[in-house]
Design a protein around this motif. Structure first.
Motif, PDB file in Angstrom:
ATOM      1  N   PRO A 182       4.393   4.363  -3.528  1.00  0.00           N
ATOM      2  CA  PRO A 182       4.365   5.687  -4.152  1.00  0.00           C
ATOM      3  C   PRO A 182       4.804   5.623  -5.620  1.00  0.00           C
ATOM      4  O   PRO A 182       4.251   6.311  -6.468  1.00  0.00           O
ATOM      5  CB  PRO A 182       5.343   6.492  -3.292  1.00  0.00           C
ATOM      6  N   CYS A 216      -5.219   4.401   1.936  1.00  0.00           N
ATOM      7  CA  CYS A 216      -4.456   5.609   2.234  1.00  0.00           C
ATOM      8  C   CYS A 216      -4.687   5.944   3.707  1.00  0.00           C
ATOM      9  O   CYS A 216      -5.821   5.910   4.184  1.00  0.00           O
ATOM     10  CB  CYS A 216      -4.989   6.724   1.337  1.00  0.00           C
ATOM     11  N   ILE A 224       2.951   9.239  -0.581  1.00  0.00           N
ATOM     12  CA  ILE A 224       2.215   9.064  -1.844  1.00  0.00           C
ATOM     13  C   ILE A 224       1.915  10.435  -2.472  1.00  0.00           C
ATOM     14  O   ILE A 224       2.114  10.647  -3.669  1.00  0.00           O
ATOM     15  CB  ILE A 224       0.896   8.280  -1.613  1.00  0.00           C
TER      16      ILE A 224
END
Ligand code: PGA
Length: 252
Positions: A182, A216, A224
Motif C-alpha cells: 500500500p 489486486c 490498498i
C-alpha cells in the motif's frame, strides 16, 4: 469531486456465451444492491462488447474496451476504431496496458494517438503506466512513469484530462501474485498526482481518478484502497470471478 472506480480487465478470457453470462451476473448483482461507492466497469474483448453493452444498458455497470486503433477508419485490417467502440454503447477504453506495450510494441507516440482517437470519439480513457521489475530495482520507476505520462498522455488539453483516468500498474505485479505494498502504491500515486498538478494545475490533479492495478484481490484491496491517492483498481485475474470482483468493489 474525485470519482472512485473499479474496472475489470477480462484480457483474452471467456468465449462469447461465457462473457455475456458473466456480464449478466455482474449486472444483476449490482442492480439488486444500493449504489456502490465506486463506478463499476467491465472491459471486455471486442467480440463481447456489443452484447455486454446491451446487457449493461440502464444498469449500474459500464462497459469498456481494452484497446483501440490509432487511426480513425479505413484500410487497417484487423483493427477496431474508437468510433466503433463508442457505437456499441461502451463508455471507456483502456490504453497503454503493459501487455500492449510489451507484446505489441505500442510506444508512447502510438498511445498518444490512440488516446486522441478515443477522446475524439467521446470515450473515456483508462491510461495505464508502470515500470518493469528491473526499473523498480534500479530506482528508475518514477522516471519511467513520468516519461510514459509525459509522452503518451500529457499532450492532451486540461479539458480532455477530465475524460481520463490514470491506472498505475507496476508490471512486476501484474498476474504475478506480487502486489505493490500500500505504501509503494501511495508513493507512486502521489507522484503521479503531482505530475498532473504541475502540468494542468491543482484542481484537475485533485479531480483525477488514479487506479492501482497488479494482483489486486479481495484480501489486499481494502488496504490498498485506503490510501489517500488510490481511487480504486484495475483488476485482471480477480475480475473473472464474481465473488472476488464484487468483494473488491465493496472494498472501496
Ligand atoms: P492482474 O492484472 O489483476 O491479473 O494482476 C491487472 C491488469 O493487468 O490490469
Amino acid at each position: 469531486m474525485r470519482k472512485k472506480i473499479v474496472a475489470g480487465n477480462w484480457k483474452m478470457n471467456m468465449n462469447l456465451a461465457e462473457g455475456l453470462k458473466f456480464a449478466e451476473s455482474v449486472s444483476r448483482y449490482f442492480n439488486n444492491k444500493p449504489a456502490a461507492k465506486a463506478e463499476v466497469i467491465l472491459c471486455t474483448p471486442f467480440i463481447h462488447l456489443g452484447g455486454v453493452s446491451a446487457i449493461l444498458e440502464n444498469s449500474k455497470v459500464a462497459s469498456g474496451a481494452q484497446n483501440c486503433a490509432s487511426e480513425e477508419s479505413g484500410a487497417y485490417t484487423g483493427e477496431v476504431s474508437a468510433g466503433m467502440i463508442k457505437s456499441t454503447g461502451a463508455k471507456y477504453v483502456i490504453i497503454g496496458h503493459s501487455e500492449r506495450r510489451s507484446y505489441y510494441h505500442e510506444d508512447d507516440a502510438i498511445l498518444n494517438r490512440k488516446t486522441s482517437m478515443a477522446l475524439k470519439s467521446g470515450l473515456k480513457v483508462i491510461f495505464c503506466c508502470g515500470e518493469v521489475k528491473e526499473e523498480r530495482e534500479t530506482g528508475k520507476h518514477f522516471e519511467v512513469v513520468k516519461r510514459q505520462l509525459g509522452n503518451g498522455l500529457f499532450l492532451h488539453s486540461g479539458k480532455e484530462m477530465a475524460e481520463v483516468v490514470i491506472a498505475y500498474e507496476p508490471v512486476w505485479a501484474i498476474g504475478t501474485g506480487l502486489t505493490a505494498t500500500p505504501d509503494q502504491a501511495q508513493e507512486m500515486h502521489k507522484f503521479i498526482r503531482q505530475l498532473v498538478s504541475e502540468k494542468y494545475g491543482k484542481e484537475i490533479a485533485e479531480d483525477m481518478t488514479i487506479l492501482y492495478g497488479g494482483s489486486c484481490k479481495p484480501s489486499n484491496a481494502a488496504e490498498i484502497f485506503s490510501k489517500p491517492d488510490v481511487d480504486g483498481g484495475l483488476i485482471g485475474g480477480a475480475s473473472l470471478k464474481l465473488d472476488d470482483f464484487t468483494a473488491i468493489v465493496e472494498a472501496v
